[in-house]
Design an enzyme around this catalytic site. Structure first.
Site, PDB file in Angstrom:
ATOM      1  N   HIS A  87       0.551   7.992 -16.877  1.00 47.51           N
ATOM      2  CA  HIS A  87       1.446   6.792 -16.170  1.00 47.51           C
ATOM      3  C   HIS A  87       2.303   6.470 -17.371  1.00 47.51           C
ATOM      4  O   HIS A  87       2.032   5.531 -18.166  1.00 47.51           O
ATOM      5  CB  HIS A  87       0.611   5.877 -15.617  1.00 47.51           C
ATOM      6  N   HIS A 105       5.873  11.663 -11.001  1.00 44.81           N
ATOM      7  CA  HIS A 105       5.867  10.149 -10.750  1.00 44.81           C
ATOM      8  C   HIS A 105       7.039   9.610 -11.594  1.00 44.81           C
ATOM      9  O   HIS A 105       8.157   9.875 -11.591  1.00 44.81           O
ATOM     10  CB  HIS A 105       4.722   9.511 -10.983  1.00 44.81           C
ATOM     11  N   CYS A 143       1.512   3.621  -3.177  1.00 45.81           N
ATOM     12  CA  CYS A 143       0.701   4.532  -3.717  1.00 45.81           C
ATOM     13  C   CYS A 143       0.059   5.716  -2.840  1.00 45.81           C
ATOM     14  O   CYS A 143      -0.246   6.676  -2.945  1.00 45.81           O
ATOM     15  CB  CYS A 143      -0.577   3.691  -4.345  1.00 45.81           C
ATOM     16  N   HIS A 144      -0.213   5.017  -1.263  1.00 41.95           N
ATOM     17  CA  HIS A 144      -0.817   6.074  -0.394  1.00 41.95           C
ATOM     18  C   HIS A 144       0.200   6.637   0.398  1.00 41.95           C
ATOM     19  O   HIS A 144      -0.159   7.535   1.321  1.00 41.95           O
ATOM     20  CB  HIS A 144      -1.785   4.966   0.263  1.00 41.95           C
ATOM     21  N   CYS A 158       0.855  -1.421  -0.010  1.00 41.43           N
ATOM     22  CA  CYS A 158      -0.043   0.226   0.070  1.00 41.43           C
ATOM     23  C   CYS A 158       0.745   1.039  -0.032  1.00 41.43           C
ATOM     24  O   CYS A 158       0.496   2.261  -0.503  1.00 41.43           O
ATOM     25  CB  CYS A 158      -0.970   0.050   1.133  1.00 41.43           C
ATOM     26  N   MET A 187      -6.966   1.244  -8.442  1.00 45.68           N
ATOM     27  CA  MET A 187      -6.630   0.517  -7.043  1.00 45.68           C
ATOM     28  C   MET A 187      -6.880  -1.119  -7.445  1.00 45.68           C
ATOM     29  O   MET A 187      -7.731  -1.637  -7.961  1.00 45.68           O
ATOM     30  CB  MET A 187      -7.690   0.848  -6.202  1.00 45.68           C
TER      31      MET A 187
HETATM   32 FE1  DHE Z   1       6.564   1.303 -10.706  1.00 44.35          FE
HETATM   33  C1  DHE Z   1       9.038   2.751 -13.010  1.00 44.35           C
HETATM   34  C2  DHE Z   1       6.956   3.849  -8.766  1.00 44.35           C
HETATM   35  C3  DHE Z   1       4.080   0.219  -8.746  1.00 44.35           C
HETATM   36  C4  DHE Z   1       6.650  -1.523 -12.408  1.00 44.35           C
HETATM   37  N1  DHE Z   1       7.681   2.993 -10.805  1.00 44.35           N
HETATM   38  C5  DHE Z   1       8.568   3.402 -11.847  1.00 44.35           C
HETATM   39  C6  DHE Z   1       8.900   4.844 -11.378  1.00 44.35           C
HETATM   40  C7  DHE Z   1       8.541   4.988 -10.354  1.00 44.35           C
HETATM   41  C8  DHE Z   1       7.722   4.013  -9.900  1.00 44.35           C
HETATM   42  C9  DHE Z   1       8.867   6.188  -9.409  1.00 44.35           C
HETATM   43  C10 DHE Z   1      10.065   5.591 -12.327  1.00 44.35           C
HETATM   44  C11 DHE Z   1      11.481   4.990 -12.027  1.00 44.35           C
HETATM   45  C12 DHE Z   1      12.421   5.768 -12.859  1.00 44.35           C
HETATM   46  O1  DHE Z   1      12.506   6.063 -14.149  1.00 44.35           O
HETATM   47  O2  DHE Z   1      13.528   6.111 -12.065  1.00 44.35           O
HETATM   48  N2  DHE Z   1       5.622   1.985  -9.181  1.00 44.35           N
HETATM   49  C13 DHE Z   1       5.989   3.038  -8.563  1.00 44.35           C
HETATM   50  C14 DHE Z   1       5.048   3.120  -7.326  1.00 44.35           C
HETATM   51  O3  DHE Z   1       5.052   4.144  -6.500  1.00 44.35           O
HETATM   52  C15 DHE Z   1       3.918   2.342  -7.523  1.00 44.35           C
HETATM   53  C16 DHE Z   1       2.808   2.752  -7.994  1.00 44.35           C
HETATM   54  C17 DHE Z   1       3.535   1.464  -6.189  1.00 44.35           C
HETATM   55  C18 DHE Z   1       4.481   0.886  -5.419  1.00 44.35           C
HETATM   56  O4  DHE Z   1       4.035   0.112  -4.338  1.00 44.35           O
HETATM   57  O5  DHE Z   1       5.662   0.471  -5.818  1.00 44.35           O
HETATM   58  C19 DHE Z   1       4.836   1.218  -8.596  1.00 44.35           C
HETATM   59  N3  DHE Z   1       5.689  -0.728 -10.805  1.00 44.35           N
HETATM   60  C20 DHE Z   1       4.499  -0.763  -9.906  1.00 44.35           C
HETATM   61  C21 DHE Z   1       4.135  -1.971 -10.240  1.00 44.35           C
HETATM   62  O6  DHE Z   1       3.179  -2.774  -9.553  1.00 44.35           O
HETATM   63  C22 DHE Z   1       4.759  -2.749 -11.203  1.00 44.35           C
HETATM   64  C23 DHE Z   1       3.826  -2.797 -12.491  1.00 44.35           C
HETATM   65  C24 DHE Z   1       5.370  -3.867 -11.021  1.00 44.35           C
HETATM   66  C25 DHE Z   1       6.341  -4.176 -10.073  1.00 44.35           C
HETATM   67  O7  DHE Z   1       7.242  -4.849 -10.605  1.00 44.35           O
HETATM   68  O8  DHE Z   1       6.345  -3.447  -9.054  1.00 44.35           O
HETATM   69  C26 DHE Z   1       5.951  -1.690 -11.378  1.00 44.35           C
HETATM   70  N4  DHE Z   1       7.632   0.651 -12.629  1.00 44.35           N
HETATM   71  C27 DHE Z   1       7.403  -0.686 -12.917  1.00 44.35           C
HETATM   72  C28 DHE Z   1       8.620  -0.719 -14.105  1.00 44.35           C
HETATM   73  C29 DHE Z   1       8.943   0.598 -14.118  1.00 44.35           C
HETATM   74  C30 DHE Z   1       8.619   1.670 -13.166  1.00 44.35           C
HETATM   75  C31 DHE Z   1       8.806  -2.030 -14.823  1.00 44.35           C
HETATM   76  C32 DHE Z   1      10.042   1.100 -15.266  1.00 44.35           C
HETATM   77  C33 DHE Z   1       9.522   1.167 -16.633  1.00 44.35           C
HETATM   78  C34 DHE Z   1      10.368   1.386 -17.650  1.00 44.35           C
HETATM   79  O9  DHE Z   1      10.185   1.094 -18.745  1.00 44.35           O
HETATM   80  O10 DHE Z   1      11.544   2.172 -17.422  1.00 44.35           O
END
Ligand code: DHE
Length: 555
Positions: A372, A329, A52-53, A49, A90
């Site tokens: 996003h 983000h 996101c929160h 959680c 969510m």
């Molecule tokens: Fe991510 C990128 C934050 C959930 C997979 N994610 C990012 C970035 C941030 C971020 C700040 C950019 C990083 C950068 O470029 O320096 N992600 C968050 C969260 O805060 C969030 C919403 C909730 C959490 O608790 O983490 C979250 N993210 C997810 C997932 O649930 C995903 C789908 C699966 C996982 O592996 O956790 C996920 N996020 C990704 C991926 C990227 C990413 C694969 C990079 C994308 C790219 O092509 O560069």
């Protein structure tokens, strides 16, 4: 609309807009948790959680969950949302089988009590976890492998905290290495030789791709919660430094690029750019290394500031603080790699940072809910010229923005086209393309509709319209029995990445950690499913990072 979806939508609106009167009748009396329940719920909250929160529950990508608000809603309404999710993005933690009914009930109660104070971390704390597993002078001086390592893909195996190195030519696993808890993203050094991983637990690790069987050569836990990592890429600083963006404690941590020795911590707790209110939880979201200066572009989520961190003198850095928008983000470069475009998802806008002039040049409303981009997508359109595009978590719009103020000034920093994904709701997380493909590919894994969440969407670059959907292969549909007789569904395709020459696009069947999953490889022009890479070790594959495309910021 199904009753369940209606209620979830109503609850989500209630959370977002504080219109709580309708739910007050269900609100319970004071909620108390036993010490064991508190411990269990704190861990679940951190795992599922807080991203996101917020650790302090003040909200970001998801709404605020401060007890004064949640108490007014009551346990039953909260549990409904936690179990079923909402069309606004969510996740359906209960319905998807990721939390049990008891856990969703526990979390509904937990978010009505005050959050426990989260821990701090010093350099001395970090050093306790620091390990140089292979000293620099014992590492290869040239690639030890005959494989085409520049076409390797690092694949995040999220729920097992590992990274698979997959050979993009041979399509087999070269090695699987351990990384942090719920590993999040991978980035490469400028030369591509080092691949860096960051776990949600703040554990950074570096994998040496020149080894015959690539493995971790150093690791360190720099904070308790993190999402981003990058390296120094400017001429003269290639492969020298790494930087981690922490969610908690909210900070930037600079490390030696080869050994991960911690060098400097800079707190990002600061004042919101617009109302000048102090924000302890000012988390670091995306980080990119500038191509035009020895700087990192660091996006501070809650304060809505973009920081340009000059890393020439790491311990005495010059930091330029740009006023941008909330909550910053993820984002990516335009095709010239001069402009960085980053989502401000609480305000439904995209901020454009000019890394040459070192200022914000535009803040563009996208007209849709929660942009996003991942890193977004770049195309060169016959009419509009260079465009950058992003999807939305809370809407089915993919928008395209002109990025060429010199040759196409009439379209620069304007939305020139909005493409609608078919069906209702958002749920798109990533879009991706490559100069050698005719198409843009989009996923939609957090749409609550099972059909919509399990297919990829193909957008023709010239027509700018969805021309095809690619459903997840049948074998991944249906219910699968896991330990204890529990039935789960495989989550649909997530994230996209091209191979080095752009002829293939890869996506992951997100899956469930109890089940082996797969990577689907499509021909990026004929759209034929060329190969399913299946291996028992592929558990919850999510992000994929091709060495050549990550080094060159090609997307
Ligand atoms: Fe991510 C990128 C934050 C959930 C997979 N994610 C990012 C970035 C941030 C971020 C700040 C950019 C990083 C950068 O470029 O320096 N992600 C968050 C969260 O805060 C969030 C919403 C909730 C959490 O608790 O983490 C979250 N993210 C997810 C997932 O649930 C995903 C789908 C699966 C996982 O592996 O956790 C996920 N996020 C990704 C991926 C990227 C990413 C694969 C990079 C994308 C790219 O092509 O560069």
């Amino acid at each position: 609309m199904k009753t369940g979806v209606k209620l979830a939508l109503a609850m989500s609106v209630a959370l977002g807009a504080s219109s709580l009167a309708a739910q007050q009748a269900r609100a319970g009396d004071e909620v108390k948790l036993s010490p064991e329940e508190m411990k269990q719920a704190t861990q679940i909250y951190f795992d599922r959680c807080a991203g996101c929160h917020g650790m302090l529950r003040k909200g970001a990508l998801g709404p605020s969950l401060e007890p004064k608000k949640t108490r007014a809603m009551g346990t039953q309404a909260l549990e409904y949302i936690i179990f079923n999710g909402t069309p606004g993005g969510m996740p359906d933690w209960g319905a998807s089988g990721e939390m049990t009914r008891e856990e969703t009930k526990l979390m509904a109660r937990y978010i009505q009590v005050e959050p426990p104070p989260p821990p701090e971390k010093s350099i001395a704390d970090m050093k306790k976890s620091w390990k140089v597993l292979v000293p620099v002078d014992k590492r290869p001086t040239k690639p030890e492998t005959d494989r085409n390592w520049k076409n390797y893909f690092g694949v995040v195996l999220r729920d097992v905290g590992k990274v698979a190195i997959v050979d993009g030519d041979k399509k087999d696993i070269v090695n699987v290495v351990k990384s942090g808890f719920a590993t999040h993203i991978l980035r490469t050094s400028k030369s591509g030789r080092y691949m860096y991983a960051i776990g949600r637990d703040g554990k950074a690790s570096v994998i040496d791709l020149w080894m015959k069987a690539p493995q971790n050569v150093a690791e360190i836990r720099v904070c308790n919660d993190a999402r981003s990592i990058d390296t120094s890429k400017y001429e003269g600083y290639e492969d020298k430094l790494a930087v981690v963006g922490c969610y908690w404690p909210p900070s930037i941590v600079v490390l030696d690029g080869a050994t991960l020795e911690p060098k400097k911590i800079v707190s990002t707790a600061s004042y919101t750019y617009d109302t000048e209110e102090f924000t302890r939880e000012a988390r670091v979201a995306s980080i990119v290394a500038s191509h035009r200066a020895p700087e990192w572009v660091i996006n501070v989520k809650e304060t809505g500031q973009v920081w340009l961190y000059d890393y020439r003198d790491v311990n005495n850095p010059t930091i330029t603080m740009l006023e941008a928008e909330r909550y910053l983000h993820d984002g990516g470069w335009d095709s010239s790699k001069r402009y960085f475009l980053v989502a401000a998802n609480a305000r439904n806008k995209v901020v454009v940072v000019d890394t040459e002039e070192r200022k914000v040049v535009a803040i563009i409303p996208t007209g849709a809910n929660k942009p996003h981009p991942g890193r977004g997508v770049n195309i060169n359109h016959p009419k509009y010229g260079p465009l950058w595009g992003t999807g939305h978590i809370g809407s089915n719009s993919i928008v395209f923005i002109g990025t060429d103020p010199e040759k196409h000034p009439q379209y620069a920093w304007k939305i020139v086209k909005t493409v609608k994904l078919p069906g209702k709701g958002g749920g798109n997380l990533f879009i991706k393309s490559h100069p050698n493909s005719k198409y843009i590919f989009a996923d939609r894994p957090v749409n609550p509709d099972r059909k919509l969440q399990t297919q990829l969407y193909v957008i023709d670059k010239a027509k700018l319209e969805v021309v095809k959907t690619l459903p997840m292969p049948k074998k991944f549909h249906g219910e699968f029995e896991i330990k204890g007789g529990k039935k789960v569904k495989m989550r649909g395709p997530v994230h996209l990445e091209f191979n080095a020459d752009g002829s293939e696009v890869w996506t992951s069947v997100w899956g469930n950690k109890e089940l082996p999953s797969a990577i689907l490889v499509y021909d990026s022009n004929t759209l034929e499913l060329k190969k399913m890479i299946e291996d028992d070790r592929l558990r919850t594959p999510t992000g994929k990072f091709n060495v050549t495309n990550t080094m060159g910021d090609i997307y």
